[in-house]
Design a protein around this motif. Structure first.
Motif, mmCIF file in Angstrom:
data_model
loop_
_atom_site.group_PDB
_atom_site.id
_atom_site.type_symbol
_atom_site.label_atom_id
_atom_site.label_comp_id
_atom_site.label_asym_id
_atom_site.label_seq_id
_atom_site.Cartn_x
_atom_site.Cartn_y
_atom_site.Cartn_z
ATOM 1 N N TRP A 1 0.830 -1.175 0.000
ATOM 2 C CA TRP A 1 0.000 0.000 0.000
ATOM 3 C C TRP A 1 0.870 1.231 0.000
ATOM 4 N N LEU A 2 0.334 2.300 -0.440
ATOM 5 C CA LEU A 2 1.002 3.594 -0.384
ATOM 6 C C LEU A 2 0.047 4.569 0.272
ATOM 7 N N ALA A 3 0.439 5.178 1.376
ATOM 8 C CA ALA A 3 -0.427 6.127 2.069
ATOM 9 C C ALA A 3 -0.433 7.448 1.328
ATOM 10 N N SER A 4 -1.560 8.149 1.412
ATOM 11 C CA SER A 4 -1.677 9.418 0.720
ATOM 12 C C SER A 4 -2.748 10.266 1.383
ATOM 13 N N ASP A 5 -2.522 11.560 1.414
ATOM 14 C CA ASP A 5 -3.560 12.480 1.871
ATOM 15 C C ASP A 5 -4.388 12.965 0.689
ATOM 16 N N GLU A 6 -4.007 12.555 -0.514
ATOM 17 C CA GLU A 6 -4.710 12.964 -1.721
ATOM 18 C C GLU A 6 -5.981 12.135 -1.898
ATOM 19 N N PRO A 7 -7.054 12.737 -2.406
ATOM 20 C CA PRO A 7 -8.256 11.946 -2.687
ATOM 21 C C PRO A 7 -8.010 11.025 -3.879
ATOM 22 N N CYS A 8 -8.796 9.987 -3.969
ATOM 23 C CA CYS A 8 -8.668 9.054 -5.088
ATOM 24 C C CYS A 8 -9.140 9.715 -6.369
ATOM 25 N N GLU A 9 -8.449 9.420 -7.467
ATOM 26 C CA GLU A 9 -8.832 9.928 -8.769
ATOM 27 C C GLU A 9 -9.844 8.986 -9.408
ATOM 28 N N ALA A 10 -10.811 9.527 -10.100
ATOM 29 C CA ALA A 10 -11.794 8.705 -10.807
ATOM 30 C C ALA A 10 -11.201 8.219 -12.125
ATOM 31 N N GLY A 11 -11.693 7.086 -12.621
ATOM 32 C CA GLY A 11 -11.315 6.601 -13.937
ATOM 33 C C GLY A 11 -9.954 5.939 -14.010
ATOM 34 N N ARG A 12 -9.476 5.349 -12.929
ATOM 35 C CA ARG A 12 -8.171 4.700 -12.936
ATOM 36 C C ARG A 12 -8.318 3.190 -12.815
ATOM 37 N N ASP A 13 -9.369 2.624 -13.391
ATOM 38 C CA ASP A 13 -9.663 1.201 -13.239
ATOM 39 C C ASP A 13 -8.615 0.292 -13.859
ATOM 40 N N GLU A 14 -7.798 0.788 -14.775
ATOM 41 C CA GLU A 14 -6.803 -0.055 -15.428
ATOM 42 C C GLU A 14 -5.471 -0.072 -14.680
ATOM 43 N N ALA A 15 -5.341 0.731 -13.653
ATOM 44 C CA ALA A 15 -4.085 0.830 -12.908
ATOM 45 C C ALA A 15 -3.804 -0.461 -12.134
ATOM 46 N N PRO A 16 -2.516 -0.777 -11.911
ATOM 47 C CA PRO A 16 -2.187 -1.993 -11.159
ATOM 48 C C PRO A 16 -2.545 -1.893 -9.679
ATOM 49 N N ARG A 17 -2.749 -0.685 -9.193
ATOM 50 C CA ARG A 17 -3.155 -0.481 -7.803
ATOM 51 C C ARG A 17 -4.501 0.221 -7.771
ATOM 52 N N SER A 18 -5.306 -0.140 -6.786
ATOM 53 C CA SER A 18 -6.590 0.523 -6.557
ATOM 54 C C SER A 18 -6.403 1.573 -5.480
ATOM 55 N N CYS A 19 -6.988 2.725 -5.703
ATOM 56 C CA CYS A 19 -6.976 3.761 -4.683
ATOM 57 C C CYS A 19 -8.168 3.502 -3.761
ATOM 58 N N ILE A 20 -7.892 3.367 -2.494
ATOM 59 C CA ILE A 20 -8.933 3.144 -1.498
ATOM 60 C C ILE A 20 -9.197 4.484 -0.819
ATOM 61 N N PRO A 21 -10.399 5.025 -0.975
ATOM 62 C CA PRO A 21 -10.681 6.323 -0.365
ATOM 63 C C PRO A 21 -10.621 6.241 1.155
ATOM 64 N N GLY A 22 -10.082 7.263 1.748
ATOM 65 C CA GLY A 22 -10.051 7.329 3.203
ATOM 66 C C GLY A 22 -11.457 7.514 3.753
ATOM 67 N N GLY A 23 -11.563 7.412 5.027
ATOM 68 C CA GLY A 23 -12.856 7.593 5.673
ATOM 69 C C GLY A 23 -12.864 6.986 7.049
ATOM 70 N N ALA A 24 -14.043 6.911 7.611
ATOM 71 C CA ALA A 24 -14.213 6.326 8.940
ATOM 72 C C ALA A 24 -14.458 4.837 8.805
ATOM 73 N N THR A 25 -13.920 4.077 9.736
ATOM 74 C CA THR A 25 -14.152 2.637 9.732
ATOM 75 C C THR A 25 -14.281 2.145 11.161
ATOM 76 N N LEU A 26 -15.139 1.167 11.325
ATOM 77 C CA LEU A 26 -15.396 0.544 12.619
ATOM 78 C C LEU A 26 -14.908 -0.892 12.523
ATOM 79 N N PRO A 27 -13.741 -1.204 13.095
ATOM 80 C CA PRO A 27 -13.196 -2.558 12.933
ATOM 81 C C PRO A 27 -14.034 -3.601 13.672
ATOM 82 N N GLY A 28 -13.917 -4.825 13.204
ATOM 83 C CA GLY A 28 -14.632 -5.932 13.817
ATOM 84 C C GLY A 28 -15.879 -6.275 13.030
ATOM 85 N N SER A 29 -16.590 -7.264 13.511
ATOM 86 C CA SER A 29 -17.826 -7.669 12.856
ATOM 87 C C SER A 29 -18.901 -7.846 13.908
#
Length: 166
Positions: free
Chosen positions: A1-29
């Motif tokens: 992974w590569l950390a970034s403060d930049e937002p994900c760019e749209a239209g990059r579906d062919e790239a070898p890496r997927s940009c995962i948008p930041g946000g809030a997450t609640l770990p666990g199930s």
């Protein structure tokens, strides 16, 4: 992974890496009762914490034997475990070059990622990528809410043929 403060760019579906948008997450199930499950699977009361995650990039595909071998040719000194019936890496190129590399310990996996300019995702990043990013709400599976189907899973490995079977 590569950390970034930049937002994900749209239209990059062919790239070898997927940009995962930041946000809030609640770990666990949650179990059927809606309680957060402890790591041991019990539904005892647990402190729930909400985490914020910066955007990051994650490889779309597993690291193949060929990619691991190419990194070694470029100077990466990562080792694999003893070659055995369940390991995909072989001493010389073979029929499993397109398979995901196996029999690599965590330290070697992390060293490989750093050699390639990234890092292994943390548990929190992995869970965010697999169950939150791209969905309106947390899902139990990376593909959404549909239960797993046998035809979509690798259930066993036939060591004699070294092929996967469902």
């Amino acid at each position: 992974w590569l950390a970034s403060d930049e937002p994900c760019e749209a239209g990059r579906d062919e790239a070898p890496r997927s940009c995962i948008p930041g946000g809030a997450t609640l770990p666990g199930s949650t179990g059927d009762t809606g309680q957060v499950l402890d790591p041991d699977g019990s539904a005892a009361p647990t402190v729930v914490r909400l985490f914020g995650i910066h955007s990051f990039a994650i490889d779309r595909d597993e690291v193949t034997v060929a990619r691991f071998r190419a990194a070694r040719a470029r100077g990466f000194d990562g080792q694999t475990a003893e070659v055995g019936a369940r390991c995909t890496f072989t001493a010389s190129p073979g029929v499993h070059e397109a398979y995901p590399v196996s029999c690599v310990d965590w330290d070697t996996a992390r060293a490989f990622c750093k050699f390639e300019g990234g890092d292994l995702p943390t548990e929190l990043q992995w869970e965010h990528a697999a169950s939150v990013a791209g969905f309106r709400e947390k899902t139990p599976f990376p593909w959404g809410v549909d239960a797993p189907r046998c035809e979509d899973a690798v259930l066993q490995r036939d060591d004699a043929r070294r092929e996967t079977s469902a």
